[in-house]
Design a protein around this motif. Structure first.
Motif, PDB file in Angstrom:
ATOM      1  N   GLU A  75     -32.833  10.600 -67.238  1.00 45.03           N
ATOM      2  CA  GLU A  75     -33.353  11.079 -68.520  1.00 45.03           C
ATOM      3  C   GLU A  75     -33.650  12.570 -68.401  1.00 45.03           C
ATOM      4  O   GLU A  75     -34.477  12.976 -67.577  1.00 45.03           O
ATOM      5  CB  GLU A  75     -34.633  10.338 -68.895  1.00 45.03           C
ATOM      6  N   PRO A  76     -32.976  13.422 -69.186  1.00 46.01           N
ATOM      7  CA  PRO A  76     -33.282  14.859 -69.155  1.00 46.01           C
ATOM      8  C   PRO A  76     -34.724  15.105 -69.606  1.00 46.01           C
ATOM      9  O   PRO A  76     -35.184  14.495 -70.573  1.00 46.01           O
ATOM     10  CB  PRO A  76     -32.286  15.464 -70.143  1.00 46.01           C
ATOM     11  N   VAL A  77     -35.427  15.986 -68.886  1.00 43.44           N
ATOM     12  CA  VAL A  77     -36.830  16.242 -69.229  1.00 43.44           C
ATOM     13  C   VAL A  77     -37.105  17.705 -69.571  1.00 43.44           C
ATOM     14  O   VAL A  77     -38.021  18.000 -70.341  1.00 43.44           O
ATOM     15  CB  VAL A  77     -37.768  15.787 -68.090  1.00 43.44           C
ATOM     16  N   SER A  78     -36.323  18.639 -69.030  1.00 45.93           N
ATOM     17  CA  SER A  78     -36.589  20.048 -69.328  1.00 45.93           C
ATOM     18  C   SER A  78     -35.462  20.929 -68.820  1.00 45.93           C
ATOM     19  O   SER A  78     -34.649  20.510 -67.987  1.00 45.93           O
ATOM     20  CB  SER A  78     -37.909  20.514 -68.696  1.00 45.93           C
ATOM     21  N   VAL A  79     -35.443  22.146 -69.346  1.00 47.04           N
ATOM     22  CA  VAL A  79     -34.576  23.218 -68.845  1.00 47.04           C
ATOM     23  C   VAL A  79     -35.484  24.361 -68.416  1.00 47.04           C
ATOM     24  O   VAL A  79     -36.420  24.721 -69.136  1.00 47.04           O
ATOM     25  CB  VAL A  79     -33.588  23.699 -69.926  1.00 47.04           C
ATOM     26  N   ILE A  80     -35.222  24.923 -67.253  1.00 42.82           N
ATOM     27  CA  ILE A  80     -36.010  26.061 -66.773  1.00 42.82           C
ATOM     28  C   ILE A  80     -35.066  27.216 -66.438  1.00 42.82           C
ATOM     29  O   ILE A  80     -34.179  27.082 -65.592  1.00 42.82           O
ATOM     30  CB  ILE A  80     -36.833  25.702 -65.533  1.00 42.82           C
ATOM     31  N   ILE A  81     -35.241  28.316 -67.150  1.00 44.64           N
ATOM     32  CA  ILE A  81     -34.520  29.557 -66.838  1.00 44.64           C
ATOM     33  C   ILE A  81     -35.385  30.288 -65.818  1.00 44.64           C
ATOM     34  O   ILE A  81     -36.420  30.862 -66.168  1.00 44.64           O
ATOM     35  CB  ILE A  81     -34.307  30.403 -68.102  1.00 44.64           C
ATOM     36  N   TYR A  82     -34.975  30.272 -64.550  1.00 41.65           N
ATOM     37  CA  TYR A  82     -35.903  30.668 -63.491  1.00 41.65           C
ATOM     38  C   TYR A  82     -35.670  32.059 -62.918  1.00 41.65           C
ATOM     39  O   TYR A  82     -36.541  32.587 -62.211  1.00 41.65           O
ATOM     40  CB  TYR A  82     -35.903  29.633 -62.368  1.00 41.65           C
ATOM     41  N   LYS A  83     -34.511  32.683 -63.179  1.00 41.30           N
ATOM     42  CA  LYS A  83     -34.329  34.047 -62.690  1.00 41.30           C
ATOM     43  C   LYS A  83     -33.170  34.698 -63.426  1.00 41.30           C
ATOM     44  O   LYS A  83     -32.353  34.044 -64.080  1.00 41.30           O
ATOM     45  CB  LYS A  83     -34.081  34.074 -61.186  1.00 41.30           C
ATOM     46  N   TYR A  90     -30.133  32.359 -64.564  1.00 39.33           N
ATOM     47  CA  TYR A  90     -29.940  31.151 -63.770  1.00 39.33           C
ATOM     48  C   TYR A  90     -30.900  30.068 -64.275  1.00 39.33           C
ATOM     49  O   TYR A  90     -32.085  30.341 -64.498  1.00 39.33           O
ATOM     50  CB  TYR A  90     -30.221  31.430 -62.293  1.00 39.33           C
ATOM     51  N   SER A  91     -30.370  28.857 -64.435  1.00 41.49           N
ATOM     52  CA  SER A  91     -31.165  27.775 -65.022  1.00 41.49           C
ATOM     53  C   SER A  91     -30.995  26.475 -64.252  1.00 41.49           C
ATOM     54  O   SER A  91     -29.972  26.252 -63.585  1.00 41.49           O
ATOM     55  CB  SER A  91     -30.760  27.542 -66.485  1.00 41.49           C
ATOM     56  N   ASN A  92     -32.001  25.624 -64.361  1.00 37.71           N
ATOM     57  CA  ASN A  92     -31.946  24.261 -63.860  1.00 37.71           C
ATOM     58  C   ASN A  92     -32.105  23.287 -65.023  1.00 37.71           C
ATOM     59  O   ASN A  92     -32.934  23.512 -65.919  1.00 37.71           O
ATOM     60  CB  ASN A  92     -33.052  23.996 -62.841  1.00 37.71           C
ATOM     61  N   LEU A  93     -31.320  22.218 -64.995  1.00 37.48           N
ATOM     62  CA  LEU A  93     -31.467  21.113 -65.930  1.00 37.48           C
ATOM     63  C   LEU A  93     -32.146  19.990 -65.160  1.00 37.48           C
ATOM     64  O   LEU A  93     -31.592  19.467 -64.189  1.00 37.48           O
ATOM     65  CB  LEU A  93     -30.098  20.678 -66.452  1.00 37.48           C
ATOM     66  N   ASN A  94     -33.367  19.643 -65.558  1.00 37.23           N
ATOM     67  CA  ASN A  94     -34.196  18.716 -64.800  1.00 37.23           C
ATOM     68  C   ASN A  94     -34.144  17.306 -65.382  1.00 37.23           C
ATOM     69  O   ASN A  94     -34.154  17.125 -66.614  1.00 37.23           O
ATOM     70  CB  ASN A  94     -35.637  19.213 -64.765  1.00 37.23           C
ATOM     71  N   PHE A  95     -34.126  16.310 -64.492  1.00 39.64           N
ATOM     72  CA  PHE A  95     -34.007  14.913 -64.882  1.00 39.64           C
ATOM     73  C   PHE A  95     -35.108  14.080 -64.228  1.00 39.64           C
ATOM     74  O   PHE A  95     -35.665  14.462 -63.197  1.00 39.64           O
ATOM     75  CB  PHE A  95     -32.659  14.322 -64.434  1.00 39.64           C
ATOM     76  N   MET A  96     -35.374  12.917 -64.831  1.00 35.64           N
ATOM     77  CA  MET A  96     -36.185  11.884 -64.208  1.00 35.64           C
ATOM     78  C   MET A  96     -35.375  10.599 -64.192  1.00 35.64           C
ATOM     79  O   MET A  96     -34.749  10.243 -65.197  1.00 35.64           O
ATOM     80  CB  MET A  96     -37.490  11.655 -64.976  1.00 35.64           C
ATOM     81  N   ASP A  97     -35.379   9.926 -63.047  1.00 29.79           N
ATOM     82  CA  ASP A  97     -34.690   8.642 -62.931  1.00 29.79           C
ATOM     83  C   ASP A  97     -35.600   7.565 -63.513  1.00 29.79           C
ATOM     84  O   ASP A  97     -36.690   7.303 -62.993  1.00 29.79           O
ATOM     85  CB  ASP A  97     -34.369   8.346 -61.460  1.00 29.79           C
TER      86      ASP A  97
END
Length: 207
Positions: A75-83, A90-97
């Motif tokens: 389940e996608p939970v957030s996007v973080i543009i970190y640098k 640069y971004s991360n697409l964060n998930f929870m199982d």
């Protein structure tokens, strides 16, 4: 990490890069604007993702990926543009199982991450450092802005061409730079605005 939540303010043509668009994100608390240059396909995909009532005749790549996610336990939970490095975000697409509760993340282009975010209504965050390095500090609330939904589905927006005869900004007085920055923002030329703002920052740091 004290992340800052961003909202999507609009999408416009990039005034300095052919076949490119500027995705305009805004910090909810400070109203600082973060312009991200994206491609035309990604711009249309984000716009279609925002318009829940519009469905393309065949699935776009981001629609296909979203469908795949829904079939999995993730389940996608957030996007973080970190640098930002050399103008690239640069971004991360964060998930929870959902089965195990474990968290995971995928490295992603910011445009792709945002395209998925709008399809799942998940929040987009960035860091104070990214906002400080790449944010546009002007308050645009009093300026005319193009609504994102007006750009759907072909993103057919007609913006006036910004005067580019003064492309060499480095030798201009800081007062002229600030006026050019304001004009660039009014014309939604965020690439030029970012360039001018960087020169202003460098000039002020030297002083």
């Amino acid at each position: 990490m004290d992340y800052k939540k961003l909202i999507i303010r609009g999408i416009s043509y990039s005034q300095t890069q052919a076949n490119a668009y500027a995705l305009l994100l805004e910090d909810e608390e400070t109203a600082i604007k973060l312009p991200v240059v994206i491609g035309s396909f990604e711009a249309q995909s984000i716009s279609l993702g925002l318009e829940k009532d519009l469905t393309p005749p065949r699935p776009l790549t981001h629609d296909l990926f979203a469908s795949f996610i829904k079939l999995s336990s993730l389940e996608p939970v957030s996007v973080i543009i970190y640098k930002i490095v050399d103008g690239v975000f640069y971004s991360n697409l964060n998930f929870m199982d959902k089965a195990t509760g474990e968290n995971s993340s995928l490295d992603a282009r910011t445009s792709d991450a945002v395209a998925i975010a709008v399809r799942f209504n998940i929040p987009i965050y960035t860091t104070p450092k990214v906002l400080d390095e790449a944010g546009i500090l002007l308050d645009l609330d009093a300026l005319p802005t193009e609504k994102t939904e007006d750009a759907i589905p072909e993103i057919d927006i007609d913006f006036s061409e910004f005067e580019k005869s003064l492309r060499d900004f480095s030798n201009l007085p800081i007062e002229d730079l600030e006026n050019l920055l304001e004009n660039a923002v009014k014309n939604e030329d965020y690439d030029t605005a970012f360039e001018i703002q960087e020169i202003i920052k460098q000039r002020k740091n030297k002083n």
